[in-house]
Design a protein around this motif. Structure first.
Motif, PDB file in Angstrom:
ATOM      1  N   TYR A 131       0.830  -1.200   0.000  1.00  0.00           N
ATOM      2  CA  TYR A 131       0.000   0.000   0.000  1.00  0.00           C
ATOM      3  C   TYR A 131       0.867   1.254   0.000  1.00  0.00           C
ATOM      4  O   TYR A 131       0.923   2.007   0.971  1.00  0.00           O
ATOM      5  CB  TYR A 131      -0.963   0.009   1.188  1.00  0.00           C
ATOM      6  CG  TYR A 131      -1.881  -1.178   1.196  1.00  0.00           C
ATOM      7  CD1 TYR A 131      -2.509  -1.609   0.015  1.00  0.00           C
ATOM      8  CD2 TYR A 131      -2.111  -1.903   2.355  1.00  0.00           C
ATOM      9  CE1 TYR A 131      -3.333  -2.699   0.014  1.00  0.00           C
ATOM     10  CE2 TYR A 131      -2.953  -2.992   2.358  1.00  0.00           C
ATOM     11  CZ  TYR A 131      -3.556  -3.384   1.182  1.00  0.00           C
ATOM     12  OH  TYR A 131      -4.378  -4.466   1.175  1.00  0.00           O
ATOM     13  N   ARG A 169     -10.783  -0.853  -0.859  1.00  0.00           N
ATOM     14  CA  ARG A 169     -11.510  -2.111  -0.631  1.00  0.00           C
ATOM     15  C   ARG A 169     -10.695  -3.066   0.227  1.00  0.00           C
ATOM     16  O   ARG A 169     -11.224  -3.696   1.153  1.00  0.00           O
ATOM     17  CB  ARG A 169     -11.848  -2.760  -1.977  1.00  0.00           C
ATOM     18  CG  ARG A 169     -12.921  -2.020  -2.766  1.00  0.00           C
ATOM     19  CD  ARG A 169     -13.137  -2.661  -4.128  1.00  0.00           C
ATOM     20  NE  ARG A 169     -14.114  -1.918  -4.922  1.00  0.00           N
ATOM     21  CZ  ARG A 169     -14.405  -2.200  -6.187  1.00  0.00           C
ATOM     22  NH1 ARG A 169     -13.782  -3.214  -6.800  1.00  0.00           N
ATOM     23  NH2 ARG A 169     -15.302  -1.477  -6.834  1.00  0.00           N
ATOM     24  N   GLU A 170      -9.402  -3.170  -0.091  1.00  0.00           N
ATOM     25  CA  GLU A 170      -8.550  -4.054   0.705  1.00  0.00           C
ATOM     26  C   GLU A 170      -8.469  -3.579   2.147  1.00  0.00           C
ATOM     27  O   GLU A 170      -8.526  -4.370   3.092  1.00  0.00           O
ATOM     28  CB  GLU A 170      -7.149  -4.109   0.087  1.00  0.00           C
ATOM     29  CG  GLU A 170      -7.053  -4.871  -1.205  1.00  0.00           C
ATOM     30  CD  GLU A 170      -7.369  -6.352  -1.025  1.00  0.00           C
ATOM     31  OE1 GLU A 170      -7.059  -6.884   0.065  1.00  0.00           O
ATOM     32  OE2 GLU A 170      -7.913  -6.965  -1.952  1.00  0.00           O
ATOM     33  N   GLN A 173     -10.729  -1.791   3.703  1.00  0.00           N
ATOM     34  CA  GLN A 173     -12.020  -2.077   4.323  1.00  0.00           C
ATOM     35  C   GLN A 173     -12.113  -3.539   4.752  1.00  0.00           C
ATOM     36  O   GLN A 173     -12.588  -3.849   5.846  1.00  0.00           O
ATOM     37  CB  GLN A 173     -13.156  -1.731   3.359  1.00  0.00           C
ATOM     38  CG  GLN A 173     -13.370  -0.235   3.157  1.00  0.00           C
ATOM     39  CD  GLN A 173     -14.446   0.057   2.139  1.00  0.00           C
ATOM     40  OE1 GLN A 173     -14.852  -0.819   1.373  1.00  0.00           O
ATOM     41  NE2 GLN A 173     -14.922   1.298   2.109  1.00  0.00           N
ATOM     42  N   LYS A 174     -11.663  -4.433   3.858  1.00  0.00           N
ATOM     43  CA  LYS A 174     -11.671  -5.853   4.214  1.00  0.00           C
ATOM     44  C   LYS A 174     -10.815  -6.108   5.453  1.00  0.00           C
ATOM     45  O   LYS A 174     -11.213  -6.823   6.369  1.00  0.00           O
ATOM     46  CB  LYS A 174     -11.160  -6.695   3.042  1.00  0.00           C
ATOM     47  CG  LYS A 174     -12.107  -6.748   1.856  1.00  0.00           C
ATOM     48  CD  LYS A 174     -11.523  -7.610   0.746  1.00  0.00           C
ATOM     49  CE  LYS A 174     -12.445  -7.661  -0.474  1.00  0.00           C
ATOM     50  NZ  LYS A 174     -11.866  -8.477  -1.566  1.00  0.00           N
ATOM     51  N   GLN A 175      -9.630  -5.497   5.453  1.00  0.00           N
ATOM     52  CA  GLN A 175      -8.748  -5.696   6.606  1.00  0.00           C
ATOM     53  C   GLN A 175      -9.345  -5.107   7.875  1.00  0.00           C
ATOM     54  O   GLN A 175      -9.225  -5.679   8.963  1.00  0.00           O
ATOM     55  CB  GLN A 175      -7.385  -5.074   6.324  1.00  0.00           C
ATOM     56  CG  GLN A 175      -6.576  -5.827   5.293  1.00  0.00           C
ATOM     57  CD  GLN A 175      -5.140  -5.363   5.235  1.00  0.00           C
ATOM     58  OE1 GLN A 175      -4.737  -4.484   5.985  1.00  0.00           O
ATOM     59  NE2 GLN A 175      -4.372  -5.932   4.341  1.00  0.00           N
ATOM     60  N   VAL A 233     -12.569  -4.781   8.541  1.00  0.00           N
ATOM     61  CA  VAL A 233     -13.632  -5.704   8.968  1.00  0.00           C
ATOM     62  C   VAL A 233     -13.021  -6.930   9.633  1.00  0.00           C
ATOM     63  O   VAL A 233     -13.484  -7.380  10.694  1.00  0.00           O
ATOM     64  CB  VAL A 233     -14.503  -6.096   7.764  1.00  0.00           C
ATOM     65  CG1 VAL A 233     -15.482  -7.201   8.159  1.00  0.00           C
ATOM     66  CG2 VAL A 233     -15.264  -4.884   7.236  1.00  0.00           C
ATOM     67  N   GLN A 234     -11.989  -7.477   9.004  1.00  0.00           N
ATOM     68  CA  GLN A 234     -11.327  -8.646   9.597  1.00  0.00           C
ATOM     69  C   GLN A 234     -10.741  -8.310  10.962  1.00  0.00           C
ATOM     70  O   GLN A 234     -10.860  -9.091  11.918  1.00  0.00           O
ATOM     71  CB  GLN A 234     -10.239  -9.153   8.657  1.00  0.00           C
ATOM     72  CG  GLN A 234     -10.763  -9.758   7.368  1.00  0.00           C
ATOM     73  CD  GLN A 234      -9.654 -10.156   6.418  1.00  0.00           C
ATOM     74  OE1 GLN A 234      -8.484  -9.949   6.704  1.00  0.00           O
ATOM     75  NE2 GLN A 234     -10.013 -10.732   5.277  1.00  0.00           N
ATOM     76  N   ASN A 235     -10.113  -7.129  11.053  1.00  0.00           N
ATOM     77  CA  ASN A 235      -9.539  -6.728  12.343  1.00  0.00           C
ATOM     78  C   ASN A 235     -10.618  -6.527  13.394  1.00  0.00           C
ATOM     79  O   ASN A 235     -10.429  -6.881  14.565  1.00  0.00           O
ATOM     80  CB  ASN A 235      -8.728  -5.441  12.181  1.00  0.00           C
ATOM     81  CG  ASN A 235      -7.476  -5.650  11.366  1.00  0.00           C
ATOM     82  OD1 ASN A 235      -6.984  -6.776  11.259  1.00  0.00           O
ATOM     83  ND2 ASN A 235      -6.954  -4.596  10.770  1.00  0.00           N
ATOM     84  N   ARG A 264     -13.563  -8.030  13.449  1.00  0.00           N
ATOM     85  CA  ARG A 264     -14.026  -9.363  13.847  1.00  0.00           C
ATOM     86  C   ARG A 264     -13.018 -10.037  14.765  1.00  0.00           C
ATOM     87  O   ARG A 264     -13.393 -10.650  15.771  1.00  0.00           O
ATOM     88  CB  ARG A 264     -14.263 -10.211  12.597  1.00  0.00           C
ATOM     89  CG  ARG A 264     -15.447  -9.758  11.758  1.00  0.00           C
ATOM     90  CD  ARG A 264     -15.573 -10.581  10.484  1.00  0.00           C
ATOM     91  NE  ARG A 264     -16.718 -10.156   9.681  1.00  0.00           N
ATOM     92  CZ  ARG A 264     -16.993 -10.623   8.464  1.00  0.00           C
ATOM     93  NH1 ARG A 264     -16.180 -11.538   7.917  1.00  0.00           N
ATOM     94  NH2 ARG A 264     -18.049 -10.182   7.797  1.00  0.00           N
TER      95      ARG A 264
END
Length: 280
Positions: A52, A172-173, A175-177, A179-181, A183
Motif C-alpha cells: 500500500y 476495498r482491501e 475495508q476488508k482488513q 472488517v477482519q480486524n 471481527r
C-alpha cells in the motif's frame, strides 16, 4: 571495496523526518552489486516488503544507526528478491543516505546519450514560439513544449485513471482488513471475557478450597488438642493410681511384717509357757 568499483554517488536527503522513499528495487540491469549506503545525521530503518504505497504490512526491517554502512550483497535476497523503502515512521528526524554504487558502462552510455539528446532538443526549442511549428531538415515538427504538454495531459489522465482504480482497490482491501480486524478484535474480546470468567471461577474455587483447608486444619488442631488433653489427664490418673498402689503395697508390706512379728511372739510365748508348765 575493490578499487575503481564505485563510479556513482547519490545523496538522498530527508529534511525533517516526515518524508520517505517509495518501495523500489535498485535496478539490477543498471547497478552492479554490492550497494553501499552510509547513514547520516540520525538513525533510521530500511523496511522490506511493504505494501500500500510502502506504508504497511512490511516483511521485516533493518535498523541503521547514525554512521552505519548498510550493504546489499550480490545475489542477496535483500538486493534482488524484495523491494525496500524508507517510511516516515522509520525516521526520528533529519536524515540522509549517501549511496555508493557501480553503474554498468552500457547504462552510463545510455544516460549520456539521453542527456545529450534532451539538451539538444531544449537548445533547439529555446527561442521558439509555443504556437507555431518548426521546420527541420525538410520535416515539420511541433515545438518541444507542445509535445510535452500533450504528453503530460495524456499521461496525467491515464495516470489519474490508474491511480483512481488503484485507490479504489486499496480502499476495498483496507475495508476488508478493517472488517477482519474488527471481527478478530471482537473474537479476542470474547476470548478475554471467557478467560476472565474462568480465572474468576478458578480464584473462587481456590478461595473455597483454602477456606475448607483452613476449617479442616482448625478441626484437626482442635481434635489433636482434645486428644492431648485426654492423654495428659489419663497420665495424671495413671500417676495417681500408681501412687495409691504404692501406698497400698507399703501398707500391705507393713501388715505382713506385723503379722510375722506377732507369729514370732506367739511362738515365743508358747515356748515360754511350755517351759513353765512342763510337759503335760
Amino acid at each position: 571495496v575493490d578499487k575503481g568499483f564505485i563510479n556513482s554517488v547519490a545523496l538522498n536527503t530527508y529534511h525533517d523526518g516526515t518524508e520517505g522513499l517509495q518501495s523500489h528495487y535498485d535496478d539490477a540491469s543498471r547497478f552492479d552489486r554490492p550497494i553501499y549506503t552510509l547513514r547520516l545525521f540520525s538513525e533510521s530503518r530500511l523496511s522490506f516488503g511493504t505494501m500500500y504505497y510502502g506504508y504497511v504490512n512490511g516483511a521485516f526491517f533493518v535498523p541503521m544507526p547514525r554512521g552505519c554502512i548498510t550493504v546489499l550483497c550480490k545475489d542477496g535476497y535483500g538486493a534482488n528478491g524484495i523491494k525496500h523503502s524508507i517510511r516516515p515512521a522509520d525516521m526520528s528526524g533529519k536524515s540522509a543516505a549517501l549511496i555508493l554504487r557501480h553503474v554498468y558502462s552500457s547504462s552510463l552510455k545510455e544516460a549520456h546519450a539521453f542527456h545529450l539528446d534532451e539538451t539538444l532538443l531544449w537548445l533547439q526549442d529555446l527561442n521558439l514560439s509555443a504556437d507555431r511549428p518548426v521546420a527541420r531538415g525538410g520535416h515539420r515538427f511541433d515545438s518541444l513544449r507542445q509535445r510535452t504538454v500533450r504528453a503530460m495531459a495524456n499521461t496525467s489522465k491515464a495516470a489519474h485513471d490508474r491511480a483512481h482504480s488503484e485507490c479504489r482497490l486499496i480502499v476495498r482491501e483496507i475495508q476488508k482488513q478493517v472488517v477482519q480486524n474488527m471481527r478478530a478484535e471482537a473474537s479476542c474480546r470474547q476470548a478475554v471475557k471467557r478467560i476472565l470468567a474462568q480465572v474468576c471461577r478458578a480464584a473462587k474455587a481456590e478461595e473455597d478450597l483454602a477456606n475448607r483447608d483452613a476449617k479442616i486444619d482448625k478441626a484437626c488442631r482442635s481434635l489433636v488438642g482434645g486428644i492431648v488433653r485426654k492423654v495428659q489427664k489419663n497420665i495424671k490418673i495413671e500417676k495417681t493410681v500408681a501412687r495409691e498402689v504404692d501406698r497400698i503395697v507399703e501398707r500391705t508390706q507393713s501388715k505382713c511384717l506385723i503379722m510375722s512379728t506377732l507369729d514370732g511372739a506367739a511362738r515365743e510365748v508358747q515356748q515360754m509357757l511350755c517351759a513353765i508348765l512342763g510337759p503335760q
